[in-house]
Design a protein around this motif. Structure first.
Motif, short mmCIF file in Angstrom:
data_model
loop_
_atom_site.label_atom_id
_atom_site.label_comp_id
_atom_site.label_asym_id
_atom_site.label_seq_id
_atom_site.Cartn_x
_atom_site.Cartn_y
_atom_site.Cartn_z
N GLN A 167 -0.62 3.61 -15.97
CA GLN A 167 -2.04 3.66 -16.95
C GLN A 167 -1.78 4.83 -17.98
N LYS A 168 -1.72 6.22 -17.45
CA LYS A 168 -1.58 7.07 -18.37
C LYS A 168 -0.58 7.03 -19.27
N MET A 169 0.77 6.55 -19.07
CA MET A 169 1.70 6.17 -19.89
C MET A 169 1.43 5.34 -20.94
N LYS A 217 -8.48 2.11 -22.73
CA LYS A 217 -8.43 1.63 -21.25
C LYS A 217 -7.40 0.49 -21.16
N VAL A 218 -7.17 0.09 -19.85
CA VAL A 218 -5.82 -0.93 -19.74
C VAL A 218 -6.28 -1.99 -18.85
N LYS A 219 -6.14 -3.31 -19.35
CA LYS A 219 -6.56 -4.44 -18.36
C LYS A 219 -5.41 -5.22 -18.21
N SER A 220 -4.87 -5.20 -17.10
CA SER A 220 -3.55 -5.76 -16.65
C SER A 220 -3.74 -7.20 -16.43
N LEU A 221 -2.74 -8.01 -17.21
CA LEU A 221 -2.59 -9.52 -17.35
C LEU A 221 -1.86 -9.65 -16.07
#
Length: 264
Positions: A167-169, A217-221
């Motif tokens: 996520q940080k990457m 923010k990250v939303k993973s598919l």
């Protein structure tokens, strides 16, 4: 669909920025050219990378039976310290294991979200670092087999992380560090069997990724939950596609998924 095929990890070229290619059946797509364009991904079926069958993917692009039977998924792959080909001991297929394990390996430091230690075959430098989304990396030792690399990594991860925060990457929440200084500090912890292979002549490799917009923010598919997705491609980092709505798609995490792809 404009293109169809089974997903495998993206191939790359070390340039500035990194060039990414997706190989689908007879088509080779340069995904850098798809930046700022609408991309649609549709999950059609499974296709195990080992058997070619339409069976649910278990890990690493393989169905469950192939994963537990094939030499391509032996435990030594994730845990190099378990390698035994140098002792002429078979795990699943000694010929395959010798071919992979008994070649030069690199133990390295990479900075993706934090400094981490890792192992890769020499032939996979800098591909391995690109796949991890590292913006800088540096070799520590070059050893003649996978076992020596594995025991070195085990020793060093007592003093530095062996994990990356993906996520940080992806949010580019990183800071530059002096990897050469880290290498010097870690030298004392290299096992005696690998100490002679220490290298201090290498300089840092710096990597630039084709990203126009990082997500806050990250939303993973997940294609099993969302079988069709469409969005504007804003970047590629590691093995992830980054979309304008902050959705991210792990291509390598979906190896063995047969998909349709449209680019508009």
């Amino acid at each position: 669909m404009l293109f169809e095929g089974v997903l495998r990890k993206m191939t790359t070229e070390y340039r500035s920025p990194i060039q990414y290619f997706l190989i689908l059946e007879d088509d080779v797509l340069n995904l850098n050219q798809a930046l700022n364009r609408k991309l649609k991904i549709e999950f059609i079926k499974y296709q195990c990378l080992g058997t070619g069958k339409n069976e649910p993917i278990y890990r690493q692009g393989f169905c469950r039976s192939y994963f537990f039977e094939s030499a391509q998924a032996g435990e030594w792959i994730m845990k190099p310290e378990l390698s035994k080909a140098h002792l002429d001991i078979e795990d699943r297929d000694l010929e395959y294991e010798k071919r992979v394990q008994l070649q030069p390996h690199i133990v390295y430091l990479a900075n993706s979200s934090n400094v981490k230690v890792g192992v890769t075959r020499k032939t996979q430098v800098p591909t391995r670092w690109i796949d991890q989304g590292a913006h800088e990396a540096l070799e520590i030792v070059e050893v003649p087999n996978r076992y020596l690399a594995g025991i070195t990594e085990v020793a060093l991860k007592e003093h530095v992380s062996d994990k990356t925060s993906w996520q940080k990457m992806l949010k580019n929440d990183v800071e530059d560090v002096d990897l050469a200084e880290w290498r010097s500090k870690l030298k004392a912890y290299i096992p005696d069997e690998a100490a002679e292979y220490f290298i201090d002549s290498k300089t840092e490799t710096n990597l630039e990724f084709p990203v126009l917009q990082y997500p806050e923010k990250v939303k993973s598919l997940n294609l099993e939950k969302t079988r069709s997705f469409e969005g504007v491609l804003k970047g590629i980092k590691g093995q992830y596609l980054i979309f304008e709505d902050q959705t991210v798609f792990n291509v390598r995490g979906h190896e063995g998924y047969y998909v349709g792809l449209d680019i508009n």
